[in-house]
Write an enzyme that holds these catalytic residues in place. Structure first.
Site, PDB file in Angstrom:
ATOM      1  CG  ASP A 718      -1.490  71.421  46.848  1.00 49.06           C
ATOM      2  OD1 ASP A 718      -2.643  71.684  47.257  1.00 49.06           O
ATOM      3  OD2 ASP A 718      -1.113  70.186  46.687  1.00 49.06           O
TER       4      ASP A 718
HETATM    5  C1  BGC Z   1      -3.841  68.827  48.271  1.00 46.05           C
HETATM    6  C2  BGC Z   1      -4.632  68.815  46.823  1.00 46.05           C
HETATM    7  C3  BGC Z   1      -5.989  69.566  47.040  1.00 46.05           C
HETATM    8  C4  BGC Z   1      -6.020  70.713  47.912  1.00 46.05           C
HETATM    9  C5  BGC Z   1      -7.413  71.259  48.390  1.00 46.05           C
HETATM   10  C6  BGC Z   1      -4.118  69.980  49.189  1.00 46.05           C
HETATM   11  O1  BGC Z   1      -3.929  69.450  50.345  1.00 46.05           O
HETATM   12  O2  BGC Z   1      -2.627  68.393  47.684  1.00 46.05           O
HETATM   13  O3  BGC Z   1      -4.482  67.964  45.891  1.00 46.05           O
HETATM   14  O4  BGC Z   1      -6.776  69.710  45.762  1.00 46.05           O
HETATM   15  O5  BGC Z   1      -5.301  70.471  49.091  1.00 46.05           O
HETATM   16  O6  BGC Z   1      -8.240  70.611  48.950  1.00 46.05           O
END
Ligand code: BGC
Length: 921
Positions: A718
């Site tokens: 993530d």
């Molecule tokens: C989230 C993800 C997301 C990523 C990109 C993170 O804050 O947990 O689910 O895909 O950001 O935006």
């Protein structure tokens, strides 16, 4: 800017998104046939969310810039079969105009959970009741990333103003319909207690339904569609009755004491009366019968398949509708203990006209009835087993209504899979286990959870991959692997150490190497990698549409919970095929979704992105979506692997879970999406599980995912995730890329724009190589995973083109307004739209630098975008800087001499743009 194909794709999505939005509506109550509305009805709409209708939740999963969104009022107004109370609608229009929606400034996790309601007076309500015979009251709620719900008014509970609205409307109308435009389930216990509650004749969840939500709600309210959504979660009267309640919301660790007894598996086994609306429940405008007409067993032992032929009949007289068929098993308690019901199969019928019937088939693999023995109590530790005894099957309209239709006897214990202990907890704790009372009832009991017994370091060392002998550049390009002229090993053997440490770094957000405003670019992010013919691949959020922080527009489909409530896999597949087509049109290769964590607790802020409290339903829905995306030639990145079950302290809080619950509940949906949904991209979670952060969790990413499931795709972290030592665990940090690679999480997301080559995050990969704590072979293994994935992306089919400065800017030759010279820093101190005029004296290439601050923590996301003379030029992304001013490198631009208007749009507000500099190159 939007390409024609993208607009066409949006047009194609709209009708099916509307259908999905309608099929996900769950009707919980409908007395005296108050619904559907008829031509004789005059409808009074109450609640501001008729205008400010929620279409999604907040955070990364909701941030789609939509071309339009149909509100409830617009949807109902467009439906010519009913009459709306226009005077009341005008009152609301005017009030909302004067009291606009509070989006908290639009910043990250800043939007409030609810909006202030228009205060009602008895005279307004009475006047409405003189014209209208039925009232609809709309209650809205949102939540999202970084912002769990709370057991507070305005979040899980109704506000006083909402209660007042309902009370007054109940008092004046005899026929009231409550519509819950919420991202998640909310408290509903007031339904039985609110004043004049007898007036509430219908209740439904229409959730957050994407751009077409208003139309879809009108379709159902007005009877064009009979509701066919069913609950994906149990709604209990009290939050404290959820089995995870005592262990949700801490910041250090959460013990998953409920184990596999989550949601209905807990309630049906131990506490039926706590439930107000049970899992699987939902009404239709018509009635159905479900009859098992044949049950056959094909094959023997663990490979046997059970086939259930079920006749579904619409026994009503008036309405056509679809029915959801649900099949549950009750397994013998045995040594392991079992919930009273587990969903093992479901399907949805076609539209059935009154008196029409259809025979549907549900097939269940006997192996899918097995449970994981993490203690060895069946004599088969680390195996999936069916214990001896009767397996009873229940068929029907909900978990509570399902009736026993057949059973089979398993004479002896059957081992269906022999695995190895993986991810077992280190902490000692107790979990729920049913106890049989003397009267044969099941009562709540506990047992000690088996702890870890294996030597993880030894497992890692014993399985280290061989290092390919480095050959240097042999002239093999990635396309040669695709064409069968070379194999992947030969290709990867050419890469230098520098190439290998760079390829495991994704760049973003808003990299200019890919479609503007998306979350990440990866693959050929350095010149050297690009020279090997590795294209740059684009990843965008997800899950409910393409998020482009540049401000570019895309479709937004309903949220995951609503799509789960459709119980319709084909529909999910078809919808996501169209989302995939829109991705193709926007040159996006992988969608960061579906989100598929388990709804462990109703207050989890991101529940809306996920499907259900049930792992089987979750897995099937996700698999349908990943298959749909695949059909369009793109992929879905299933996330968050695993147990990102609360937003509070999400990068710290340890999910402490038994191995059985990990396998049967938390990884199960991912297993289904990998095996049946052919998912080839996975995002790990922010949190640790049993002390090991998931982004460096060896058993999760290697032992289980690759070895047991045979997964050959990529795993990414993530965004700005942390890792800790793969065997020793301990402290976590964002720079421990060596631990990530060792676990076979292939990609670090994200290192900043153009950050891969210079190692902008200062990760430890090179030092780890030097000190021998990471081998080249491990980096090569991840590089192979990444390149194998890229081979199947649309990027591979697009012409390979290196990033070049944009040169489409035309200068104005004069300006009547005040201007600044391009050579001087442009002092802006802006938080919202601003504009300035620049004079370029010497034509040339200018590199943009932005000085920004953002008073939030490191995971908060914000960005603004720059246009030059009305042409979009670049995004300036920033994650939280705790208020410190940092430099963000923009892109080079080629400018002719003359004047340029620089417009700054704050697409994701929050940041302060202090200064812009254009440096001549
Ligand atoms: C989230 C993800 C997301 C990523 C990109 C993170 O804050 O947990 O689910 O895909 O950001 O935006």
């Amino acid at each position: 800017m939007i390409r024609k194909e993208a607009v066409l794709a949006q047009k194609k999505i709209a009708p099916i998104s509307r259908q999905a939005a309608a099929e996900g509506i769950v009707l919980l109550k409908n007395e005296n046939a108050v619904l559907p509305f008829t031509a004789e009805d005059n409808i009074a709409l109450f609640g501001r969310c008729q205008i400010n209708t929620y279409r999604s939740g907040t955070g990364s999963g909701g941030a789609v810039n939509v071309p339009y969104a149909v509100s409830v009022l617009e949807g109902l107004s467009a439906n010519t079969n009913i009459t709306l109370n226009q005077a009341l609608a005008d009152t609301y229009r005017e009030w909302v105009r004067e009291n606009p929606m509070d989006d908290g400034g639009g910043g990250w996790a800043a939007e409030p959970w609810f909006q202030q309601e228009m205060p009602l007076t008895d005279s307004v309500v009475k006047a409405a009741a003189q014209q209208s015979n039925k009232a609809v009251v709309i209650i809205g709620r949102t939540a999202g990333e970084d912002q769990d719900n709370a057991e507070e008014q305005g979040s899980y509970l109704l506000t006083d103003a909402e209660m007042d609205m309902i009370t007054r409307v109940n008092g004046a109308f005899e026929k009231v319909v409550i519509v819950l435009n919420t991202t998640n389930i909310i408290d509903m216990s007031w339904l039985d207690t609110v004043e004049n509650h007898q007036s509430i004749q219908a209740v439904m969840y229409n959730w957050a339904a994407g751009m077409e939500g208003g139309h879809a709600l009108a379709d159902v309210l007005c009877g064009e569609e009979s509701p066919s959504g069913r609950l994906v979660d149990s709604i209990a009267y009290e939050l404290s009755d959820y089995p995870s309640a005592a262990n949700f919301g801490r910041t250090d660790f959460n013990l998953y004491v409920e184990d596999i007894y989550l949601g209905y598996k807990y309630f049906e086994t131990f506490n039926k009366k706590a439930v107000q609306y049970e899992f699987g429940f939902g009404l239709s405008y018509t009635n159905f019968t479900q009859t098992l007409v044949a049950f056959t067993k094909q094959g023997e032992g663990k490979d046997a398949l059970l086939h259930f032929e079920i006749e579904v009949k619409n026994t009503g007289e008036q309405y056509t509708g679809k029915e959801v068929v649900q099949l549950y098993v009750e397994a013998p308690q045995g040594e392991l203990g079992q919930p009273a019901r587990s969903l093992v199969g479901f399907t949805k019928t076609d539209k059935l006209a009154p008196q029409a019937s259809q025979v549907v088939r549900i097939s269940v693999k006997v192996a899918d009835l097995a449970s994981y023995d993490d203690s060895g109590s069946t004599g088969n530790k680390s195996c999936y087993v069916l214990e001896a005894g009767d397996y009873s099957f229940y068929l029907g309209e909900s978990v509570r209504k399902a009736v026993k239709v057949t059973s089979f006897n398993q004479p002896d214990l059957l081992v269906t899979e022999r695995l190895v202990e993986a991810m077992a907890p280190i902490a000692s704790f107790e979990r729920i286990k049913p106890q049989l009372t003397e009267t044969g009832e099941l009562k709540l009991g506990y047992e000690v959870v088996p702890g870890r017994t294996i030597d993880l370091e030894k497992r890692i060392q014993d399985n280290l991959p061989k290092t390919l002998e480095m050959t240097g550049d042999q002239g093999i390009k990635l396309i040669d692997v695709a064409d069968g002229k070379a194999n992947m090993e030969q290709f990867i053997a050419q890469l230098s150490e520098q190439d290998l440490v760079a390829i495991v770094r994704g760049e973003g957000m808003c990299s200019a190497k890919v479609t503007a405003g998306v979350a990440a670019a990866f693959g050929g992010v350095t010149n050297s990698l690009f020279e090997f013919g590795i294209p740059v691949v684009a990843a965008s959020d997800g899950p409910s549409g393409i998020r482009m922080d540049s401000g570019h527009q895309a479709s937004q489909v309903p949220v995951g919970t609503l799509l789960g409530c459709t119980w319709n896999c084909e529909l999910n597949q078809a919808l996501y095929q169209l989302v995939g087509e829109e991705m193709q049109a926007n040159e996006v290769d992988t969608l960061l979704g579906p989100g598929m964590n388990i709804h462990r607790h109703p207050l989890n802020g991101r529940n809306f992105e996920y499907f259900s409290e049930d792992p089987f339903l979750t897995g099937m829905m996700a698999a349908a979506q990943t298959l749909g995306l695949k059909q369009a030639g793109v992929t879905g990145t299933i996330k968050h692997f695993i147990a990102n079950d609360q937003e509070k302290a999400r990068t710290e809080v340890d999910s402490v879970i038994s191995e059985r619950a990990i396998r049967q509940l938390h990884i199960k949906p991912f297993e289904i999406a990998v095996k049946q949904g052919e998912a080839s991209s996975i995002m790990t979670a922010y949190n640790p599980v049993n002390g090991h952060w998931t982004a460096s969790n060896y058993d999760l990413n290697t032992t289980i995912l690759r070895k047991e499931w045979g997964y050959t795709g990529i795993v990414m972290t993530d965004w700005w995730a942390k890792m800790n030592h793969p065997s020793r665990a301990g402290e976590a940090g964002c720079t421990f890329t060596s631990y990530m690679v060792r676990s076979q999480n292939d990609l670090y997301m994200v290192v900043g724009v153009d950050g891969a080559e210079p190692n902008a995050m200062e990760d430890d990969s090179i030092t780890a190589l030097e000190s021998g704590t990471l081998s080249l072979g491990e980096l090569q293994r991840s590089a192979m995973n990444i390149c194998r994935f890229i081979l199947n992306t649309p990027a591979m089919k697009r012409p390979l083109k290196a990033y070049e400065p944009i040169n489409t800017f035309t200068a104005n030759q004069e300006s009547s307004e005040t201007f600044s010279l391009i050579s001087e820093p442009l002092n802006l101190m802006a938080e919202e739209f601003c504009s300035a005029i620049l004079k370029v004296e010497s034509a040339g290439t200018y590199r943009v630098e932005a000085y920004v601050s953002y008073a939030r923590d490191a995971l908060a996301q914000s960005s603004c975008s720059l246009s030059l003379n009305d042409v979009y030029s670049m995004s300036i992304p920033v994650n939280g800087t705790e208020g410190e001013v940092v430099k963000v490198d923009g892109l080079p631009v080629i400018l002719a001499s003359g004047y340029y208007t620089v417009d700054v749009n704050f697409v994701k507000p929050g940041l302060i743009l202090h200064e812009l500099r254009f440096i001549a190159e």
